[in-house]
Design an enzyme around this catalytic site. Structure first.
Site, mmCIF file in Angstrom:
data_model
loop_
_atom_site.group_PDB
_atom_site.id
_atom_site.type_symbol
_atom_site.label_atom_id
_atom_site.label_comp_id
_atom_site.label_asym_id
_atom_site.label_seq_id
_atom_site.Cartn_x
_atom_site.Cartn_y
_atom_site.Cartn_z
ATOM 1 N N SER B 324 0.840 -1.511 0.082
ATOM 2 C CA SER B 324 -0.009 -0.005 0.053
ATOM 3 C C SER B 324 0.846 1.184 -0.067
ATOM 4 O O SER B 324 0.339 2.232 -0.142
ATOM 5 C CB SER B 324 -0.911 0.183 1.167
ATOM 6 N N ASP B 348 -17.106 1.026 -2.248
ATOM 7 C CA ASP B 348 -16.248 -0.272 -1.999
ATOM 8 C C ASP B 348 -17.065 -1.235 -1.292
ATOM 9 O O ASP B 348 -17.197 -1.110 -0.106
ATOM 10 C CB ASP B 348 -15.180 0.223 -1.282
ATOM 11 N N ASP B 363 -10.889 -6.438 -0.656
ATOM 12 C CA ASP B 363 -10.383 -5.470 -0.123
ATOM 13 C C ASP B 363 -9.743 -6.164 1.427
ATOM 14 O O ASP B 363 -10.397 -7.295 1.859
ATOM 15 C CB ASP B 363 -11.428 -4.224 0.360
ATOM 16 N N HIS B 369 -14.900 -0.266 2.580
ATOM 17 C CA HIS B 369 -14.859 1.040 3.217
ATOM 18 C C HIS B 369 -16.101 2.115 3.100
ATOM 19 O O HIS B 369 -15.984 3.156 3.436
ATOM 20 C CB HIS B 369 -13.568 1.792 2.830
#
Lengths: 381, 622
Positions: B324, B348, B363, B369
């Protein structure tokens, strides 16, 4: 040092009444020869001082050797040649026994049996042979009409061969050459026929091949090979020759001056104070020094030859001539080997090289010469 | 008188004798002439040859090794020095019997098989002193000195030897010097290294060998046949190697290493203003001094067999998925290419699927999220689906082209040895290396810094400096100056065509990672006196099959995720960019983050062991 002491003692002799000439007569000394020898010994000590890195102790030790040798010379000079002639055959036999004894009882020094310990006294019979052989031959040949008959020439050769072979197998090539030549000189001076000489030389030439393969030791062969091409073994056997040649050559005509020979002082030169001392002299005093030294030797040899030639007795003539010619062989072999003309054999430079035994032999020889001279003077009187 | 003699012809005898004496004198004169000729030849004709040889004999040109340049940190702290050491050397040519000498010496000093083996393999110039045993003790020096006369060719040689006062702290960065080996012997300038026993083997010591070594000196010495020096005739002093000053701050390095204690990983801290490397730690490390005089095989095999690989320079050679930490770059790429604006939002649901493909890219957060994830939230919470969408929209070609401008996919060009390149995949790369064309699904993985993507910790730090400096790509530099001469890090590229607003958006998002209420590294804010922009990352070591749950307990320690963190501060005027990778550390924010903060605190505040370290809140990470 000790020589000058010795010199000072001479005039101090209480018995002298008729000046120097009478002293030399009474002591049976040949003054010109003595002076020349003393000068030579002085040269030797001077060079030794430099070669030993200004080690006064070794100069003093050599001085003591010289003193003893000169005393022995004068003592020997007292012996009449007639007396020597009588002892010669016995001395020869004793010498042969000693040489055989060395073979069985000899002490090992550097892999060669040359020494004999007799009641704690180190003794080298091969040195004795250098004097006994010409004495025995002079006795043998003088006992017959000269020039020698063929059978006497052959007999002489046998007399020479026996001790020569015994010395050579010790092994001591240098001494055996000197032993043989001292005998051959007697034979030559006695008038051995040229036919004999040339056939002998032919024989020697023919024996080179078997000698090389069956008689000579590996290291002796190596020395000869090294002589032919010193560069082949730069750090081994060739080292000595390369270094001594460098020392001599770099001296030039004028030399690097006393105590300033770099080759010898930097340990490049092995045995710089013994057999290779001429390299030190040549480096520090240059060609000039070498020529003066040769002149000195030349004068000694001239005087010696003159004495021998003047000798009334045949024995004295032959012995004296052989002694002085052998003396020259010392000079030639030593100077030749150090300069790379001849293989390296253990032959000292007379009176200059450090060392006791050969010095005694040499001065005993000069003592004999002086004895011959004294006798002849007596005869003339 | 015996009767026989009466028969002799005395006159004839004398005549014969005189003739023979005459012949003898003639021969003597000829032979004397030969001697005179011989000595004349040597002393007059060949004089020049022999005087030259005589000078060469006694005068030897001996090399004098130059003093190796010292290495200092930015504050003048000595990192590599030279200390006197005594070496037993042997001139092989002067040893009459090598076996005997070695046997004799081994009774006096401790010689192991390695020493003797190395010695036997060493070939120098003729008459060169070959080292046999380094670092003689006082006792050994005394014993050898007393017995030296017994061993011609054996000498004790005093020389300066490299010493690293910090031991293991700079081992990976500085590398070390070691004895010149046979292969190096072939490559070095034989003249300049004629007196030198050591050469830089790795690291800075190798990289700056030319500067550090200096130029050899000579002395003309008079020696005897045993090689013993009697007199120095002439001396040309060697030119000492240049002292080098590094950008490195030893104190920051120490704190970074301390923060990494007991962990495997790397920390790289670079000043984004000039590309100077302030700290570069690879943990665990080793004592560089062990290698200077040849490491014993026992010590070496211990280092080699250590599962934690202390010899492995993770900072330069460790290739990790950036995970990330690459997201801010892709965010910028999205803005740059106009694929998104700061207000663009994605939905998401917890997974992403390509059109016409049933495969779900999950995810990290189950359930996702939320419905409206914008760039700032996506960076702050490290939303994977946002970047799946973005990557898919941009495509691999744009991602690759943009990533390259941040130094990804190549070597950084740091002034050090053995740097490994990262990997930023492209169509060409895949076709070239695998012979297969690019699949769209692979772009999705690149979007979260996984898949083929690999970066070294150094590369991550460089990438961070580009962010911090708003577009300046510099080759990182360890070396700051040689003597008085300052070395500047070359500027490799500058991203000029990026509106300042884009930088602002992304950097603001990175600040929210630390300072935001839902930031993945919000645990770092305690007593934080400056604004810190950062990004966490968690790199998968083992691929987790779709539908499987990640269970760290079930995984072996070494299969756990790597924890990553990149950061720079102060956010508005960055003075230091840091990248931290902790192998199997699992949590970027809570494990790697604090390491970065300690480095930043140390550099920006001069603060060691701040109190916030005591109780580190456990935060949910990604």
């Amino acid at each position: 040092m000790s020589n000058s002491d010795f010199l000072r003692q001479l005039p101090g002799d209480g018995h002298s009444m008729h000046g120097q000439r009478s002293i030399s007569r009474r002591l049976r000394i040949d003054m010109p020869l003595l002076i020349l020898l003393l000068i030579l010994a002085g040269v030797g000590l001077t060079v030794l001082y430099s070669a030993s890195d200004q080690n006064m102790a070794s100069v003093l030790r050599q001085g003591r050797f010289l003193s003893v040798a000169f005393v022995v010379m004068i003592l020997v000079a007292q012996i009449r040649p007639e007396q020597l002639k009588r002892w010669a055959p016995f001395a020869y036999i004793v010498c042969l026994f000693l040489l055989v004894g060395v073979e069985f009882l000899g002490a090992d020094a550097k892999g060669a049996q040359r020494w004999l310990n007799i009641v704690g006294f180190r003794f080298q019979p091969s040195e004795l042979a250098k004097l006994v052989i010409p004495m025995a031959l002079a006795w043998y040949l003088a006992s017959h009409p000269l020039p020698p008959a063929a059978k006497h020439s052959a007999g002489s050769l046998v007399l020479i061969m026996l001790p020569t072979v015994l010395v050579a197998i010790q092994p001591d090539l240098g001494t055996s050459i000197l032993v043989a030549t001292s005998g051959v000189f007697v034979l030559f001076l006695a008038g051995i026929s040229w036919t004999f000489i040339f056939s002998g030389l032919t024989l020697v030439a023919l024996s080179i091949y078997p000698m090389w393969h069956f008689v000579m030791h590996g290291y002796q062969r190596q020395r000869v090979l090294t002589l032919l091409n010193p560069e082949s073994d730069k750090l081994g056997a060739g080292w000595n020759i390369i270094q001594s040649k460098t020392a001599i050559g770099s001296g030039g005509f004028d030399g690097k001056s006393w105590l300033h020979g770099t080759q010898s002082h930097l340990d490049f030169l092995p045995e710089s104070h013994t057999d290779f001392i001429i390299a030190v002299l040549a480096e520090e005093f240059g060609l000039r020094g070498v020529l003066l030294l040769l002149l000195l030797y030349g004068l000694i040899i001239s005087r010696g030859i003159w004495i021998a030639t003047q000798a009334t007795q045949c024995f004295g003539r032959l012995l004296g001539g052989s002694i002085i010619l052998t003396f020259f062989v010392y000079v030639f072999v030593n100077m030749g080997m150090v300069s790379g003309l001849l293989p390296v054999v253990g032959v000292p430079l007379p009176l200059v090289s450090q060392g006791g035994t050969s010095l005694i032999t040499l001065l005993v020889g000069f003592g004999i010469l002086m004895g011959i001279r004294a006798d002849e003077r007596l005869v003339h009187q | 008188m015996p009767r026989r003699q009466a028969l002799k012809n005395t006159f004839r005898e004398r005549l014969v004798y005189r003739r023979r004496i005459l012949v003898s004198v003639l021969i003597v004169m000829i032979m004397t002439g030969i001697l005179v000729a011989r000595y004349t030849q040597l002393q007059i004709v060949d004089y020049q040859v022999y005087i030259t040889q005589s000078d060469r004999n006694r005068i030897q040109l001996l090399p004098i090794a130059p003093k190796r340049g010292l290495i200092f940190d930015r504050n003048g702290v000595l990192l590599a020095e030279n200390i006197p050491s005594y070496t037993l050397t042997v001139v092989k040519e002067r040893v009459p019997d090598m076996e005997e000498t070695l046997a004799g010496l081994s009774k006096l000093v401790e010689l192991d098989e390695d020493d003797i083996e190395d010695f036997r393999n060493r070939r120098g110039r003729p008459y060169q002193a070959i080292p046999l045993k380094f670092r003689l003790s006082e006792h050994e020096i005394a014993v050898v000195s007393v017995n030296r006369h017994r061993f011609p060719g054996v000498e004790i040689d005093a020389q300066l030897v490299r010493h690293y006062p910090f031991g293991d702290l700079f081992a990976h960065m500085l590398g070390y010097v070691g004895r010149i080996n046979a292969q190096e012997q072939q490559e070095i300038d034989p003249v300049n290294y004629s007196g030198t026993h050591y050469i830089g083997k790795i690291g800075l010591e190798q990289y700056y060998e030319d500067i550090l070594h200096g130029t050899v000196g000579y002395q003309n010495v008079e020696t005897n046949a045993h090689g013993r020096i009697l007199r120095v005739l002439e001396r040309h002093d060697p030119l000492p190697g240049g002292d080098i000053h590094l950008h490195v701050d030893a104190e920051v390095q120490r704190i970074a290493a301390k923060a990494m204690e007991g962990r495997r990983g790397a920390v790289v801290a670079i000043d984004p203003r000039d590309g100077g490397v302030v700290a570069m730690v690879s943990a665990p490390s080793y004592d560089a001094n062990l290698f200077v005089n040849g490491i014993s095989s026992k010590d070496y095999s211990a280092l080699r067999s250590d599962l934690d690989l202390p010899l492995y320079n993770r900072a330069l050679q460790g290739q990790y998925p950036p995970a990330s930490t690459i997201k801010p770059i892709w965010g910028l790429a999205g803005l740059y290419y106009g694929a998104v604006t700061p207000s663009t939002t994605y939905y998401d649901p917890g997974y992403f699927s390509l059109p016409n493909d049933s495969r779900r890219y999950r995810d990290w957060k189950r359930g996702g999220h939320g419905t409206r994830v914008d760039l700032e939230q996506a960076v702050q919470e490290s939303c994977d689906v946002y970047f799946y969408e973005l990557a898919h929209k941009l495509g691999i070609d744009k991602l690759h082209d943009f990533g390259v401008r941040f130094g990804l996919g190549d070597v950084t060009g740091i002034d050090n040895t053995n740097e490994r390149a990262g990997l930023l995949p492209s169509r060409e790369w895949k076709q070239r290396s695998r012979g297969v064309h690019w699949y769209p699904g692979e772009t999705i993985n690149v979007g979260i810094g996984q898949g083929f993507t690999l970066a070294t910790p150094l590369q991550l730090a460089v990438m961070t400096t580009v962010l911090a400096s708003r577009g300046e790509l510099r080759a990182p530099r360890l070396l700051a100056s040689v003597g008085e001469e300052t070395i500047s890090a070359p500027l490799l590229g500058k991203i000029e065509d990026m509106p300042g607003a884009h930088w602002k958006s992304v950097i603001k998002a990175m600040e929210s990672v630390v300072h935001g209420s839902r930031g993945t590294a919000r645990g770092l804010t305690k007593n934080l006196p400056y604004r810190l922009a950062g990004k966490t990352g968690t790199a998968q070591v083992v691929g987790i099959a779709a539908g499987e749950r990640y269970d760290s307990e079930a995984l072996e320690l070494r299969k756990r995720d790597h924890a990553l963190f990149i950061a720079f501060a102060p956010a508005e005027d960055p003075k230091l960019a840091v990248a931290v990778v902790i192998e199997n550390g699992e949590h970027g924010g809570s494990v790697a983050g604090p390491v970065a903060r300690r480095v930043l605190d140390a550099y920006l505040l001069g603060d060691d062991a701040p109190d916030y370290m005591a109780e580190q809140p456990r935060v949910s990470d990604e």
